[in-house]
Design a protein around this motif. Sequence first.
Motif, PDB file in Angstrom:
ATOM      1  N   ALA A  90       0.668   6.307   8.211  1.00  0.00           N
ATOM      2  CA  ALA A  90      -0.445   5.472   7.753  1.00  0.00           C
ATOM      3  C   ALA A  90      -0.191   4.060   8.241  1.00  0.00           C
ATOM      4  N   ASP A  91      -1.172   3.477   8.841  1.00  0.00           N
ATOM      5  CA  ASP A  91      -1.052   2.117   9.356  1.00  0.00           C
ATOM      6  C   ASP A  91      -1.948   1.187   8.554  1.00  0.00           C
ATOM      7  N   LEU A  92      -1.371   0.073   8.164  1.00  0.00           N
ATOM      8  CA  LEU A  92      -2.139  -0.925   7.425  1.00  0.00           C
ATOM      9  C   LEU A  92      -2.929  -1.763   8.412  1.00  0.00           C
ATOM     10  N   ASN A  93      -4.229  -1.789   8.262  1.00  0.00           N
ATOM     11  CA  ASN A  93      -5.109  -2.603   9.105  1.00  0.00           C
ATOM     12  C   ASN A  93      -5.706  -3.688   8.213  1.00  0.00           C
ATOM     13  N   LYS A  94      -5.132  -4.873   8.312  1.00  0.00           N
ATOM     14  CA  LYS A  94      -5.568  -5.956   7.416  1.00  0.00           C
ATOM     15  C   LYS A  94      -6.979  -6.425   7.754  1.00  0.00           C
ATOM     16  N   GLY A  95      -7.335  -6.352   9.023  1.00  0.00           N
ATOM     17  CA  GLY A  95      -8.677  -6.789   9.421  1.00  0.00           C
ATOM     18  C   GLY A  95      -9.760  -5.920   8.820  1.00  0.00           C
ATOM     19  N   GLU A  96      -9.508  -4.606   8.796  1.00  0.00           N
ATOM     20  CA  GLU A  96     -10.473  -3.670   8.227  1.00  0.00           C
ATOM     21  C   GLU A  96     -10.138  -3.319   6.790  1.00  0.00           C
ATOM     22  N   THR A  97      -9.105  -3.912   6.249  1.00  0.00           N
ATOM     23  CA  THR A  97      -8.583  -3.602   4.891  1.00  0.00           C
ATOM     24  C   THR A  97      -8.547  -2.089   4.681  1.00  0.00           C
ATOM     25  N   SER A  98      -7.861  -1.406   5.578  1.00  0.00           N
ATOM     26  CA  SER A  98      -7.768   0.048   5.494  1.00  0.00           C
ATOM     27  C   SER A  98      -6.312   0.484   5.590  1.00  0.00           C
ATOM     28  N   PHE A  99      -6.080   1.672   5.071  1.00  0.00           N
ATOM     29  CA  PHE A  99      -4.734   2.267   5.096  1.00  0.00           C
ATOM     30  C   PHE A  99      -4.936   3.778   5.168  1.00  0.00           C
ATOM     31  N   HIS A 100      -5.498   4.232   6.275  1.00  0.00           N
ATOM     32  CA  HIS A 100      -5.835   5.643   6.412  1.00  0.00           C
ATOM     33  C   HIS A 100      -4.583   6.472   6.669  1.00  0.00           C
ATOM     34  N   LEU A 101      -4.577   7.672   6.105  1.00  0.00           N
ATOM     35  CA  LEU A 101      -3.448   8.591   6.245  1.00  0.00           C
ATOM     36  C   LEU A 101      -3.792   9.620   7.320  1.00  0.00           C
ATOM     37  N   LEU A 161       0.818  -1.205   0.000  1.00  0.00           N
ATOM     38  CA  LEU A 161       0.000   0.000   0.000  1.00  0.00           C
ATOM     39  C   LEU A 161       0.852   1.255   0.000  1.00  0.00           C
ATOM     40  N   PHE A 162       0.368   2.262  -0.738  1.00  0.00           N
ATOM     41  CA  PHE A 162       1.091   3.518  -0.884  1.00  0.00           C
ATOM     42  C   PHE A 162       0.132   4.702  -0.731  1.00  0.00           C
ATOM     43  N   TRP A 163       0.715   5.833  -0.354  1.00  0.00           N
ATOM     44  CA  TRP A 163       0.028   7.119  -0.507  1.00  0.00           C
ATOM     45  C   TRP A 163       0.890   7.972  -1.429  1.00  0.00           C
ATOM     46  N   TYR A 164       0.251   8.463  -2.493  1.00  0.00           N
ATOM     47  CA  TYR A 164       0.896   9.408  -3.400  1.00  0.00           C
ATOM     48  C   TYR A 164       0.247  10.769  -3.195  1.00  0.00           C
ATOM     49  N   VAL A 165       1.008  11.832  -3.437  1.00  0.00           N
ATOM     50  CA  VAL A 165       0.503  13.186  -3.283  1.00  0.00           C
ATOM     51  C   VAL A 165       0.838  13.997  -4.528  1.00  0.00           C
ATOM     52  N   GLN A 166      -0.083  14.866  -4.906  1.00  0.00           N
ATOM     53  CA  GLN A 166       0.165  15.772  -6.030  1.00  0.00           C
ATOM     54  C   GLN A 166      -0.138  17.189  -5.581  1.00  0.00           C
ATOM     55  N   TYR A 167       0.926  17.974  -5.377  1.00  0.00           N
ATOM     56  CA  TYR A 167       0.764  19.376  -5.036  1.00  0.00           C
ATOM     57  C   TYR A 167       0.436  20.160  -6.302  1.00  0.00           C
ATOM     58  N   SER A 168      -0.092  21.359  -6.113  1.00  0.00           N
ATOM     59  CA  SER A 168      -0.496  22.175  -7.247  1.00  0.00           C
ATOM     60  C   SER A 168       0.645  22.378  -8.228  1.00  0.00           C
ATOM     61  N   ARG A 169       0.395  22.078  -9.484  1.00  0.00           N
ATOM     62  CA  ARG A 169       1.364  22.252 -10.577  1.00  0.00           C
ATOM     63  C   ARG A 169       2.629  21.411 -10.405  1.00  0.00           C
ATOM     64  N   GLN A 170       2.532  20.337  -9.646  1.00  0.00           N
ATOM     65  CA  GLN A 170       3.658  19.418  -9.515  1.00  0.00           C
ATOM     66  C   GLN A 170       3.221  18.023  -9.930  1.00  0.00           C
ATOM     67  N   ARG A 171       4.175  17.159 -10.095  1.00  0.00           N
ATOM     68  CA  ARG A 171       3.847  15.806 -10.509  1.00  0.00           C
ATOM     69  C   ARG A 171       3.491  14.944  -9.305  1.00  0.00           C
ATOM     70  N   LEU A 172       2.895  13.829  -9.612  1.00  0.00           N
ATOM     71  CA  LEU A 172       2.539  12.842  -8.589  1.00  0.00           C
ATOM     72  C   LEU A 172       3.825  12.303  -7.956  1.00  0.00           C
ATOM     73  N   GLN A 173       3.850  12.260  -6.641  1.00  0.00           N
ATOM     74  CA  GLN A 173       5.055  11.753  -5.974  1.00  0.00           C
ATOM     75  C   GLN A 173       4.662  10.889  -4.784  1.00  0.00           C
ATOM     76  N   LEU A 174       5.525   9.931  -4.505  1.00  0.00           N
ATOM     77  CA  LEU A 174       5.276   9.019  -3.397  1.00  0.00           C
ATOM     78  C   LEU A 174       5.406   9.762  -2.072  1.00  0.00           C
ATOM     79  N   LEU A 175       4.426   9.594  -1.216  1.00  0.00           N
ATOM     80  CA  LEU A 175       4.486  10.198   0.120  1.00  0.00           C
ATOM     81  C   LEU A 175       5.004   9.155   1.108  1.00  0.00           C
ATOM     82  N   LEU A 176       4.324   8.012   1.165  1.00  0.00           N
ATOM     83  CA  LEU A 176       4.838   6.956   2.014  1.00  0.00           C
ATOM     84  C   LEU A 176       4.253   5.608   1.588  1.00  0.00           C
ATOM     85  N   ARG A 177       4.884   4.543   2.085  1.00  0.00           N
ATOM     86  CA  ARG A 177       4.471   3.176   1.765  1.00  0.00           C
ATOM     87  C   ARG A 177       4.423   2.380   3.062  1.00  0.00           C
ATOM     88  N   HIS A 178       3.538   1.427   3.119  1.00  0.00           N
ATOM     89  CA  HIS A 178       3.265   0.798   4.405  1.00  0.00           C
ATOM     90  C   HIS A 178       4.440  -0.001   4.937  1.00  0.00           C
TER      91      HIS A 178
END
Lengths: 111, 116
Positions: free
Chosen positions: A61-72, A33-50
């Motif tokens: 961001a914590d991976l919760n396999k039981g709830e299948t969630s990866f909230h930031l 799991l990943f979170w990518y971020v795109q700031y205004s007028r910039q390209r998509l970039q990796l923020l973090l990975r689980h």
Amino acid sequence: AQRVTQPEKLLSVFKGAPVELKCNYSYSGSPELFWYVQYSRQRLQLLLRHISRESIKGFTADLNKGETSFHLKKPFAQEEDSAMYYCALSGSGAGSYQLTFGKGTKLSVIP
Amino acid sequence: EAGVTQFPSHSVIEKGQTVTLRCDPISGHDNLYWYRRVMGKEIKFLLHFVKESKQDESGMPNNRFLAERTGGTYSTLKVQPAELEDSGVYFCASSQSPIGSYNEQFFGPGTRLTVL
């Protein structure tokens, strides 16, 4: 089929308030799991990975396999956090590197 | 070092015409990916090259789309003939050969395609 769901299209918070961007996924197996971020007028970039389990720019961001969630989350939002945030997953086996993205959440931090 | 570059940044064409998008990956990256975001929808995978070989093209929408990566360096994505529903932003990404499951993909700025 693999899927990533980000229920909020837009999230507005005041500066200094806590932020939580929701992400739920469906995948038969152990995804990466990943979170990518795109700031205004910039390209998509990796923020973090689980698997790195690190905090980037105050975000975690914590991976919760039981709830299948990866909230930031971030305890105190800053104006510079305003951006589009995309949750994404890829398979963890060889040859399964394509990313499946959610629709994205636009975070707006109000000064 | 320059990141992933894409050309053109914008393209406006008429239905039925042909358009070719180009992507130059980060030097030394064997893996190259194409993605597309159609308005209102999520970013979707199109295909994946490993060097010059197509590893996975399961996301290509139909045979009007042709991707090539001759010599394993830059890649082109040709749409012929273009249809209205092809409008969107086309992203290219590249990554090194994965070590274990590590696979950080670096994205280009995208090409915005408008089909009239």
